[in-house]
Scaffold this active site. Structure first.
Site, short mmCIF file in Angstrom:
data_model
loop_
_atom_site.label_atom_id
_atom_site.label_comp_id
_atom_site.label_asym_id
_atom_site.label_seq_id
_atom_site.Cartn_x
_atom_site.Cartn_y
_atom_site.Cartn_z
N ARG A 1 0.85 -1.20 0.00
CA ARG A 1 0.00 0.00 0.00
C ARG A 1 0.88 1.25 0.00
O ARG A 1 1.03 1.94 1.00
CB ARG A 1 -0.92 -0.02 1.21
CG ARG A 1 -1.96 -1.16 1.17
CD ARG A 1 -3.04 -0.87 0.17
NE ARG A 1 -4.00 -1.94 -0.01
CZ ARG A 1 -5.11 -2.12 0.73
NH1 ARG A 1 -5.36 -1.32 1.73
NH2 ARG A 1 -5.93 -3.11 0.45
N GLN B 1 -0.59 2.18 -6.24
CA GLN B 1 -2.05 2.26 -6.13
C GLN B 1 -2.76 1.70 -7.36
O GLN B 1 -3.80 1.06 -7.25
CB GLN B 1 -2.47 3.72 -5.91
CG GLN B 1 -2.18 4.21 -4.50
CD GLN B 1 -2.62 5.65 -4.30
OE1 GLN B 1 -2.91 6.38 -5.26
NE2 GLN B 1 -2.66 6.09 -3.06
N ASP C 1 -3.22 -2.09 -7.08
CA ASP C 1 -3.80 -2.58 -5.83
C ASP C 1 -5.11 -3.32 -6.09
O ASP C 1 -6.19 -2.73 -6.10
CB ASP C 1 -4.03 -1.40 -4.88
CG ASP C 1 -4.45 -1.83 -3.49
OD1 ASP C 1 -4.75 -3.02 -3.30
OD2 ASP C 1 -4.49 -0.97 -2.59
N SER D 1 -7.92 -3.22 -3.28
CA SER D 1 -8.76 -2.03 -3.27
C SER D 1 -9.76 -2.05 -4.42
O SER D 1 -10.95 -1.76 -4.24
CB SER D 1 -7.90 -0.77 -3.34
OG SER D 1 -7.15 -0.60 -2.15
N TYR E 1 -2.02 1.88 12.53
CA TYR E 1 -2.59 0.61 12.96
C TYR E 1 -3.29 0.77 14.31
O TYR E 1 -2.96 1.65 15.10
CB TYR E 1 -1.50 -0.47 13.06
CG TYR E 1 -0.88 -0.81 11.74
CD1 TYR E 1 -1.51 -1.69 10.86
CD2 TYR E 1 0.32 -0.22 11.34
CE1 TYR E 1 -0.94 -1.99 9.64
CE2 TYR E 1 0.90 -0.51 10.12
CZ TYR E 1 0.27 -1.41 9.27
OH TYR E 1 0.81 -1.69 8.05
#
Length: 387
Positions: free
Chosen positions: A122, A127, A130, A133, A230
């Protein structure tokens, strides 16, 4: 350089790993593209569309794989497909290495360089590659449509001469890519939407989409996220307060969509049987994590079960249920990866020093090389839905 696009053979898989547009791009890079006949049928792409884009249409799998330098797939190959690949071929797909570790030595023994697209890091420049996603976005959308289909009432408020129909109330559990799209879709359909997540930072995202955020927002919650983004482990006291709030919220909902997944681990249990029993008869729960163990107690992969009068929807491969757009986006993810591997002279070579390739490469030169899987014992996990 031959790029092969085989027909997917796993059950309920309707997606395809290329589109006519990406075939044209591969041709522009100087590659030969071979598509197995019928590969695009499930995604409403006829053979002729691929042929018009410049692809050769092969009559069967053997002809498709023959001498292919690159094999592009949606899901991992079946055992009888691996022998069809030549040694040194590059295989790219959603290979589910956590759930099928036993296949990794088979890739190595076959001399195949296996690239797991779901392991794309990520980072900003990755992107466009990905797949998690791109596919999760569609899964979140489709989950709400599936809920609406199974729900015996309308979503929006309707005022008629015969009376007023109240709006449906929907709770989205997990505010990642799928969750955000589920919030947006449920709002467009007219539901009153709320959402919950363990990360404080997503509150603004939920509110920006017109949803309300559900969490015990005390001082501990405000410090619940690390500098890396996180979630921190919360105290037992906080967990008890949050569980009570969620249980009370679930009791009032008509629709619940759960989206929580942890790569390499069973999905966390978010909705217990007692919570299901507290909901009104006719309510609907869609468990997007059903293939990884399920967020909902009682959900069954591939089935719609009724417990306590509540429908629990456990469709598998949800992105494959919207195969046309899912294929188009996935094909572009693969194109972005291969663009990284062609140099200015249109020669193909994997850039092994690139952090993206390092992150997704499972095997090379007859060995399992990914640090997560190279020495770890085989511990099969439930398969991911491909989102």
């Amino acid at each position: 350089m031959k790029i092969a696009i085989p027909k997917e053979r796993r059950a309920s898989e309707r997606r395809v790993a290329a589109s006519p547009d990406t075939v044209k791009k591969y041709k522009a890079l100087g590659a030969e593209v071979v598509v197995e006949t019928g590969a695009g049928d499930g995604a409403s792409i006829p053979d002729q569309a691929f042929a018009d884009a410049g692809a050769e249409i092969a009559p069967d799998a053997a002809a498709t794989y023959a001498d292919a330098d690159i094999v592009l797939k949606v899901q991992r190959p079946l055992e009888d497909e691996l022998p069809l690949m030549k040694r040194g071929a590059v295989l790219a797909g959603i290979l589910n290495p956590h759930g099928s570790r036993d296949l990794l030595p088979a890739y190595a023994e076959a001399g195949v360089t296996a690239l797991a697209m779901e392991l794309v890091p990520r980072i900003t420049r990755a992107q466009s590659m990905d797949v998690l996603s791109s596919q999760a976005n569609l899964a979140g959308y489709r989950a709400v449509l599936d809920a609406a289909y199974e729900f015996g009432r309308a979503f929006p408020m309707m005022m008629t001469a015969a009376g007023t129909v109240p709006p449906a109330r929907a709770l989205i559990m997990g505010v990642g890519v799928a969750g955000l799209q589920a919030i947006a879709t449920a709002r467009r359909l007219g539901a009153v939407v709320s959402a919950t997540d363990v990360r404080p930072a997503v509150k603004e995202q939920v509110q920006s989409l017109g949803g309300s955020f559900v969490a015990v927002e005390d001082e501990e919650f405000k410090q619940a996220e690390t500098s890396g983004g996180y979630a921190k482990e919360m105290s037992k006291e906080y967990q008890a307060k949050q569980a009570a709030l969620i249980a009370d919220t679930i009791r009032k909902q008509d629709i619940i969509v759960t989206t929580a997944l942890i790569p390499g681990h069973p999905a966390p249990r978010l909705v217990t049987d007692a919570m299901v029993a507290s909901m009104k008869p006719g309510s609907v729960i869609v468990d997007l994590a059903v293939e990884s163990g399920g967020n909902v107690e009682g959900s069954v992969p591939g089935e719609i079960v009724v417990k306590h009068g509540v429908k629990i929807v456990g469709h598998t491969n949800v992105p494959g249920r919207i195969a046309v757009d899912a294929s188009m986006l996935y094909a572009k993810n693969l194109l972005a990866l291969l663009n990284l591997c062609f140099d200015a002279e249109k020669k193909f070579a994997l850039p092994w020093d690139d952090e993206i390739v390092k992150a997704i490469a499972l095997t090379r030169d007859g060995a399992v090389i990914h640090p997560t899987f190279a020495t770890a014992p085989a511990t099969p996990q439930p398969a991911n839905a491909g989102a």
